[in-house]
Scaffold this motif. Structure first.
Motif, PDB file in Angstrom:
ATOM      1  N   ASP A 159     -38.821 -39.076  -1.828  1.00 25.99           N
ATOM      2  CA  ASP A 159     -38.959 -39.599  -0.644  1.00 25.99           C
ATOM      3  C   ASP A 159     -38.007 -40.691  -0.534  1.00 25.99           C
ATOM      4  OD1 ASP A 159     -40.129 -40.377   1.748  1.00 25.99           O
ATOM      5  OD2 ASP A 159     -41.536 -41.980   0.866  1.00 25.99           O
ATOM      6  N   VAL A 160     -36.679 -40.177  -0.525  1.00 22.31           N
ATOM      7  CA  VAL A 160     -35.666 -41.022  -0.380  1.00 22.31           C
ATOM      8  C   VAL A 160     -34.641 -40.381   0.516  1.00 22.31           C
ATOM      9  CG1 VAL A 160     -35.768 -42.435  -2.536  1.00 22.31           C
ATOM     10  CG2 VAL A 160     -34.428 -40.293  -2.413  1.00 22.31           C
ATOM     11  N   LEU A 161     -34.043 -41.288   1.551  1.00 19.42           N
ATOM     12  CA  LEU A 161     -33.116 -40.667   2.624  1.00 19.42           C
ATOM     13  C   LEU A 161     -32.075 -40.846   2.050  1.00 19.42           C
ATOM     14  CD1 LEU A 161     -33.205 -39.912   5.491  1.00 19.42           C
ATOM     15  CD2 LEU A 161     -32.989 -42.514   6.182  1.00 19.42           C
ATOM     16  N   THR A 162     -30.951 -39.863   2.351  1.00 19.41           N
ATOM     17  CA  THR A 162     -29.428 -40.025   2.210  1.00 19.41           C
ATOM     18  C   THR A 162     -28.676 -39.982   3.322  1.00 19.41           C
ATOM     19  OG1 THR A 162     -28.925 -37.696   2.218  1.00 19.41           O
ATOM     20  CG2 THR A 162     -29.920 -38.499   0.000  1.00 19.41           C
ATOM     21  N   LYS A 200     -31.118 -36.226   5.181  1.00 16.74           N
ATOM     22  CA  LYS A 200     -32.069 -35.612   4.734  1.00 16.74           C
ATOM     23  C   LYS A 200     -32.458 -36.257   3.257  1.00 16.74           C
ATOM     24  CE  LYS A 200     -30.460 -30.988   6.238  1.00 16.74           C
ATOM     25  NZ  LYS A 200     -29.513 -30.124   5.860  1.00 16.74           N
ATOM     26  N   SER A 201     -33.339 -35.712   2.439  1.00 12.24           N
ATOM     27  CA  SER A 201     -33.838 -36.521   1.444  1.00 12.24           C
ATOM     28  C   SER A 201     -32.684 -35.975   0.187  1.00 12.24           C
ATOM     29  CB  SER A 201     -35.267 -36.370   0.907  1.00 12.24           C
ATOM     30  OG  SER A 201     -35.474 -35.109   0.279  1.00 12.24           O
TER      31      SER A 201
END
Ligand code: FES
Length: 572
Positions: free
Chosen positions: A338-341, A345-346
């Protein structure tokens, strides 16, 4: 475009009257038509190009690729230089100036009409300094690394920076001639780019990709490969959209992102310098991150990359094998999905289809090169605030060890006596180097992997325990306990070690202990005072006064946190 109201550059180029006239007319020196100033997102390209930083010497060319992407996406690119830190030439150590370069970056971004920024970096310190500075401003930011060099060649073999230590030891023993050394010198750095191993520069390029601050694939594409320019071009396009989406570092760099980066760094066997730089970045972002997080979250991760200096291969091989995307894909069950880049997108989504093309370079998580990797944090009366060791670069037989200290009071003392035939040392001795920490050197140089005494090398000894408050080059190896905190100059017990004292090392139990009674240490403490220095003006005196200890990231105490992007007063 819909973002016009929120573009900070409109506070400059959108003005009417005298101020707007001045802001625009001087920019027209470059030949830009008037409509460039009508509300396009202004993209700063923050460049560490310098001929004094050979690893970054191609970044002007890369900036042109970024510009193409920015123009295509409807942005307005403006390239600007910041202080560049070349690892090889700068004295006494580039680390002394990391925080200064970060200040340059931070203030240059904030002070100018920039809506989003592309950071161009490569050589070790250029990455953390730019990221730290940009984080404290917190406008949309994307990183483009310069990429590693092609693998070096010498006498039919592959070589890179890690071989420098081997060449030095072999030359010391007369096994390699002056002439051969010159040939090696010409064959090692044979293309543009930074060090070709998983040293600090590649660790930093991997760090930004792991944190989600770059497009996927950033870490390993060689500088000489045209796909590096393609990544720069696409990053130029993407930053324009990031401005539209207001995708700032604070939305990407969450605690979860930092913990993912720790795990990925463990899987690639990244440099110990990662700890200091990641901690400093977290503190700029006001994200909680402790030294113990590196051990807790990194030490049960399987080693998946077989790369120098701990392994056999080079960054070029890593790229051909699939690069960091394969590592991230293999590690997916360990990572927070659950981490955004920066591409919106994750991290796991970005890399879910990555394929490995060479299992001798990148292992699967089921059959790793080593079960547990990462960095171990040790504590004890020698380092109550911690010290670190990279087990994958150390010798297993020295991980639990008890030996007599051979103490060097300074780097000069070490250089003078290390090869003295009368030095009382054997393979069980523990080499201790003082006053090479952040304040003590000053600047915490990479001298923690001291070359062994000549008489030990001649005896065939390949490794010994070494302890210091300094750092170790990411391209180096050995059983080196580093980053001892508090450092000797700040009154840590490291300052009180004497020749012949017994030191106990127990990596499994996270212990580094000086076997001297507290009573005796107190007596020594009463007689101790820090060695005098002659840095009484300018940046270096400011640095000595304000630099924090290594377990806090060695940033300047007044630079932690953010100031944001707002500038209240105008120039005219
Ligand atoms: Fe620049 Fe190694 S000297 S990356």
């Amino acid at each position: 475009m819909g973002t016009e109201k929120k573009l900070r550059s409109r506070d400059w180029f959108g003005k009417t009257g005298k101020d707007g006239f001045i802001y625009r007319t001087f920019m027209k020196i470059h030949g830009y038509p008037s409509d460039e100033f009508d509300g396009k997102p202004v993209i700063g390209i923050c460049n560490t190009w310098s001929e004094l930083t050979p690893c970054n010497a191609h970044l002007r060319e890369l900036a042109e690729a970024v510009k193409k992407g920015v123009w295509e996406a409807g942005g307005f690119p403006l390239e600007f230089p910041v202080m560049s830190l070349g690892e090889t030439l700068i004295r006494p150590t580039a680390m002394l100036y990391r925080n200064l370069a970060s200040m340059d970056t931070e203030e240059s971004i904030r002070a100018n009409p920039i809506d989003g920024v592309v950071l161009l970096c490569g050589c070790d310190k250029t990455t953390p300094s730019l990221v730290m500075g940009a984080c404290s401003v917190d406008i949309p930011t994307i990183v483009v690394s310069g990429g590693p060099m092609l693998t070096g060649k010498f006498q039919g073999r592959d070589i890179a920076t890690s071989d420098v230590w081997r060449f030095a030891a072999e030359h010391k023993m007369g096994k390699i001639s002056d002439e051969e050394l010159k040939i090696a010198e010409s064959g090692m750095c044979r293309s543009q780019g930074h060090c070709a191993v998983m040293g600090t520069a590649s660790t930093m390029a991997s760090m930004v990709e792991s944190l989600g601050l770059s497009l996927p694939g950033n870490a390993a594409i060689p500088a000489a490969d045209s796909r590096r320019k393609l990544l720069a071009h696409l990053s130029g396009r993407r930053i324009v959209d990031m401005v539209e989406e207001d995708l700032t570092p604070s939305k990407v760099l969450t605690r979860k992102a930092f913990l993912n980066a720790i795990k990925i760094n463990a899987a690639i066997g990244g440099s110990t310098n990662f700890i200091i730089h990641l901690t400093a970045i977290a503190r700029r972002m006001e994200v909680e991150l402790e030294l113990d997080d590196f051990d807790k979250h990194g030490s049960n991760i399987p080693l998946l990359a077989n790369l120098m200096p701990s392994g056999d291969h080079f960054m070029e091989d890593f790229y051909y094998a699939g690069g960091l995307p394969v590592i991230i894909n293999e590690l997916s069950e360990y990572l927070d999905p659950d981490v955004l880049t920066v591409n919106g997108k994750s991290l796991t989504e970005n890399n879910k289809d990555a394929v490995c093309y060479d299992r001798d370079v990148i292992a699967s998580a089921k059959e790793p090169f080593q079960e547990n990797s990462g960095t171990t944090v040790v504590r004890g009366n020698l380092c109550p605030d911690g010290a670190v060791i990279k087990p994958s670069a150390a010798s297993p037989h020295l991980m639990q060890h008890r030996g007599k200290a051979v103490v060097f009071e300074s780097i000069e003392d070490y250089k003078e006596r290390i090869d003295d035939p009368d030095l009382e040392v054997d393979e069980t001795s523990i080499l201790v180097l003082k006053y090479v920490g952040p304040k003590g050197y000053p600047g915490m140089p990479e001298v923690g992997n001291m070359t062994l005494p000549k008489k030990m090398l001649e005896k065939g000894v390949e490794d010994m325990v070494r302890i210091s408050d300094g750092r170790m080059s990411g391209t180096a190896y050995g059983t080196a306990f580093l980053h001892v905190s508090p450092e000797s100059y700040a009154g840590g017990n490291l300052a009180l070690v004497q020749n012949g004292d017994i030191i106990e090392v127990d990596v499994k139990n996270r212990r580094l202990h000086l076997d001297v009674s507290e009573e005796e240490l107190e007596k020594r403490r009463q007689k101790w005072s820090p060695p005098p220095h002659d840095f009484h003006r300018g940046y270096v005196s400011l640095y000595i006064e304000h630099v924090e200890q290594s377990h806090l990231g060695a940033d300047l105490d007044f630079l932690t946190g953010k100031s944001g992007s707002i500038v209240k007063r105008e120039s005219h």
